[in-house]
Design an enzyme around this catalytic site. Structure first.
Site, PDB file in Angstrom:
ATOM      1  N   HIS A   8       0.794  -1.258  -0.025  1.00 12.37           N
ATOM      2  CA  HIS A   8      -0.132   0.128   0.133  1.00 12.37           C
ATOM      3  C   HIS A   8       0.807   1.338  -0.064  1.00 12.37           C
ATOM      4  O   HIS A   8       0.330   2.268   0.305  1.00 12.37           O
ATOM      5  CB  HIS A   8      -1.146   0.006   1.412  1.00 12.37           C
ATOM      6  CG  HIS A   8      -1.983  -0.927   1.040  1.00 12.37           C
ATOM      7  ND1 HIS A   8      -2.832  -1.568   1.916  1.00 12.37           N
ATOM      8  CD2 HIS A   8      -2.584  -1.599  -0.215  1.00 12.37           C
ATOM      9  CE1 HIS A   8      -3.790  -2.426   1.811  1.00 12.37           C
ATOM     10  NE2 HIS A   8      -3.427  -2.397   0.564  1.00 12.37           N
ATOM     11  N   CYS A  29       6.052  20.237  -5.370  1.00  6.88           N
ATOM     12  CA  CYS A  29       7.196  19.713  -6.241  1.00  6.88           C
ATOM     13  C   CYS A  29       8.385  20.573  -6.331  1.00  6.88           C
ATOM     14  O   CYS A  29       8.057  21.386  -6.985  1.00  6.88           O
ATOM     15  CB  CYS A  29       6.712  18.846  -7.357  1.00  6.88           C
ATOM     16  SG  CYS A  29       7.781  18.059  -8.168  1.00  6.88           S
TER      17      CYS A  29
HETATM   18  P1  OAD Z   1      -7.215  -3.579  10.056  1.00 14.85           P
HETATM   19  O1  OAD Z   1      -7.492  -2.646  11.109  1.00 14.85           O
HETATM   20  O2  OAD Z   1      -8.535  -4.064   9.097  1.00 14.85           O
HETATM   21  O3  OAD Z   1      -7.159  -5.029  11.206  1.00 14.85           O
HETATM   22  C1  OAD Z   1      -6.234  -5.154  11.864  1.00 14.85           C
HETATM   23  C2  OAD Z   1      -6.158  -6.646  12.415  1.00 14.85           C
HETATM   24  O4  OAD Z   1      -5.082  -6.676  13.585  1.00 14.85           O
HETATM   25  C3  OAD Z   1      -7.347  -7.000  13.139  1.00 14.85           C
HETATM   26  O5  OAD Z   1      -7.885  -8.286  12.739  1.00 14.85           O
HETATM   27  C4  OAD Z   1      -7.032  -7.350  14.545  1.00 14.85           C
HETATM   28  O6  OAD Z   1      -7.713  -8.197  15.351  1.00 14.85           O
HETATM   29  C5  OAD Z   1      -5.625  -7.495  14.503  1.00 14.85           C
HETATM   30  N1  OAD Z   1      -4.855  -7.008  15.753  1.00 14.85           N
HETATM   31  C6  OAD Z   1      -4.834  -6.069  16.559  1.00 14.85           C
HETATM   32  N2  OAD Z   1      -3.770  -5.851  17.580  1.00 14.85           N
HETATM   33  C7  OAD Z   1      -3.268  -7.057  17.317  1.00 14.85           C
HETATM   34  C8  OAD Z   1      -2.234  -7.496  17.798  1.00 14.85           C
HETATM   35  N3  OAD Z   1      -1.363  -6.884  18.861  1.00 14.85           N
HETATM   36  N4  OAD Z   1      -1.581  -8.582  17.552  1.00 14.85           N
HETATM   37  C9  OAD Z   1      -2.216  -9.439  16.554  1.00 14.85           C
HETATM   38  N5  OAD Z   1      -3.315  -8.896  15.745  1.00 14.85           N
HETATM   39  C10 OAD Z   1      -3.669  -7.669  16.170  1.00 14.85           C
HETATM   40  O7  OAD Z   1      -5.753  -3.741   9.247  1.00 14.85           O
HETATM   41  P2  OAD Z   1      -5.458  -4.022   8.181  1.00 14.85           P
HETATM   42  O8  OAD Z   1      -5.993  -5.502   7.864  1.00 14.85           O
HETATM   43  O9  OAD Z   1      -4.217  -3.740   8.031  1.00 14.85           O
HETATM   44  O10 OAD Z   1      -5.603   0.292   3.454  1.00 14.85           O
HETATM   45  O11 OAD Z   1      -6.150  -3.423   7.005  1.00 14.85           O
HETATM   46  C11 OAD Z   1      -5.973  -3.664   5.714  1.00 14.85           C
HETATM   47  C12 OAD Z   1      -5.949  -2.296   4.966  1.00 14.85           C
HETATM   48  O12 OAD Z   1      -7.392  -1.429   5.076  1.00 14.85           O
HETATM   49  C13 OAD Z   1      -5.137  -1.106   5.380  1.00 14.85           C
HETATM   50  O13 OAD Z   1      -3.774  -1.310   4.872  1.00 14.85           O
HETATM   51  C14 OAD Z   1      -5.626   0.153   5.030  1.00 14.85           C
HETATM   52  C15 OAD Z   1      -6.941  -0.156   5.308  1.00 14.85           C
HETATM   53  O14 OAD Z   1      -8.028   0.675   4.635  1.00 14.85           O
HETATM   54  C16 OAD Z   1      -5.345   1.274   3.008  1.00 14.85           C
HETATM   55  O15 OAD Z   1      -5.292   2.570   3.426  1.00 14.85           O
HETATM   56  C17 OAD Z   1      -5.186   1.149   1.182  1.00 14.85           C
END
Ligand code: OAD
Length: 249
Positions: A119, A148
């Site tokens: 991303h 820029c």
């Molecule tokens: P999310 O916020 O959707 O999910 C975070 C995950 O981390 C959840 O499943 C939590 O249960 C888990 N979690 C939280 N704390 C944790 C810990 N200490 N250890 C292990 N797991 C833990 O974040 P992403 O899946 O990264 O995209 O989201 C994907 C994308 O959605 C992001 O990159 C962003 C967002 O919109 C863009 O901005 C393009």
């Protein structure tokens, strides 16, 4: 050892070519908010107002102010034991690729080298006119939106926004790494944003084992070979520490 961890340990220690896929959860213990869940960013902010090309076109200063405040949190954040355990894995394995959805740069700060930031990065800015990309670590950025220095165009964060397509070359690198690996380790992602959401299933389809670490159930839990419920900053060092001690024996 709890059953899930025992299986995860067995798979991590027997793998030679590992791909790790991380999401916001890995950085939660470094104090960086996740996107979803109780304290998630998208609960308090509307992504359509802040993370789309349309929002930026309408009000680049507002969008930049939000990113500037996130950069301030990230600049003060330090990698946690989960990030460092992944760096240790990279050193131990014959082949290693990290795919991260995070834009915070903490995997690099922890010393991991072969990283695909699918991303993009909040520490890079890109000209909306000439597309020049540059590193930028200023916090706060003195003038918003930054301009820029080559053409005077408005610069934007070099991250992928909703409604934008991830560069194909980046996706290809991820899929190639998964095709070559003998284990996919998925850490701290809700598994709801494509294309990463499907990477676990893509690995399974090619008969690669998949291990997941998360504090809660995700759409992939139950489909993978091992799902360990717990904080990545606590679980990952256990897996890698055991692996390090085994190599010393
Ligand atoms: P999310 O916020 O959707 O999910 C975070 C995950 O981390 C959840 O499943 C939590 O249960 C888990 N979690 C939280 N704390 C944790 C810990 N200490 N250890 C292990 N797991 C833990 O974040 P992403 O899946 O990264 O995209 O989201 C994907 C994308 O959605 C992001 O990159 C962003 C967002 O919109 C863009 O901005 C393009």
């Amino acid at each position: 050892m709890e059953k899930g961890i025992a299986k995860a340990y067995e798979l991590v220690s027997s793998s030679n070519e590992i791909v790790v896929l991380t999401g916001a959860g890995i950085s939660a213990e470094s104090g960086i908010p996740t996107y979803r869940g109780q304290e998630g960013l998208w609960r308090n902010y509307d992504p359509h107002e802040l993370a789309t090309p349309e929002a930026f076109f309408k009000n680049p200063k507002l969008v930049w102010e939000w990113y500037d405040s996130r950069r301030a949190i990230m600049k003060n954040a330090k990698p946690n034991p989960g990030h460092f355990a992944i760096t240790a894995l990279e050193k131990e394995k014959r082949d290693f690729t990290l795919i991260t959805q995070n834009v915070d740069g903490l995997h690099f700060a922890a010393g991991t080298r072969n990283v695909i930031e699918i991303h993009g990065s909040l520490w890079e800015i890109k000209c909306t006119e000439c597309e020049k990309i540059e590193k930028n670590y200023q916090v706060p950025i003195p003038e918003l939106p930054p301009k820029c220095d080559a053409c005077g165009g408005v610069m934007r964060p070099n991250t992928v926004w909703f409604g934008e397509i991830i560069p194909m070359e980046r996706i290809d690198r991820c899929l190639f790494a998964i095709e070559q690996c003998d284990l996919l380790l998925i850490v701290g992602t809700s598994g709801v944003v494509e294309p990463t959401a499907s990477m676990g299933l893509i690995a399974k389809k090619s008969e690669k084992p998949v291990v997941e670490i998360n504090i809660e159930i995700t759409p992939g839990t139950g489909l993978y070979d091992a799902s360990v419920m717990g904080k990545s900053g606590e679980i990952l060092p256990l897996l890698v520490e055991s692996e390090t001690s085994r190599n010393r024996m």
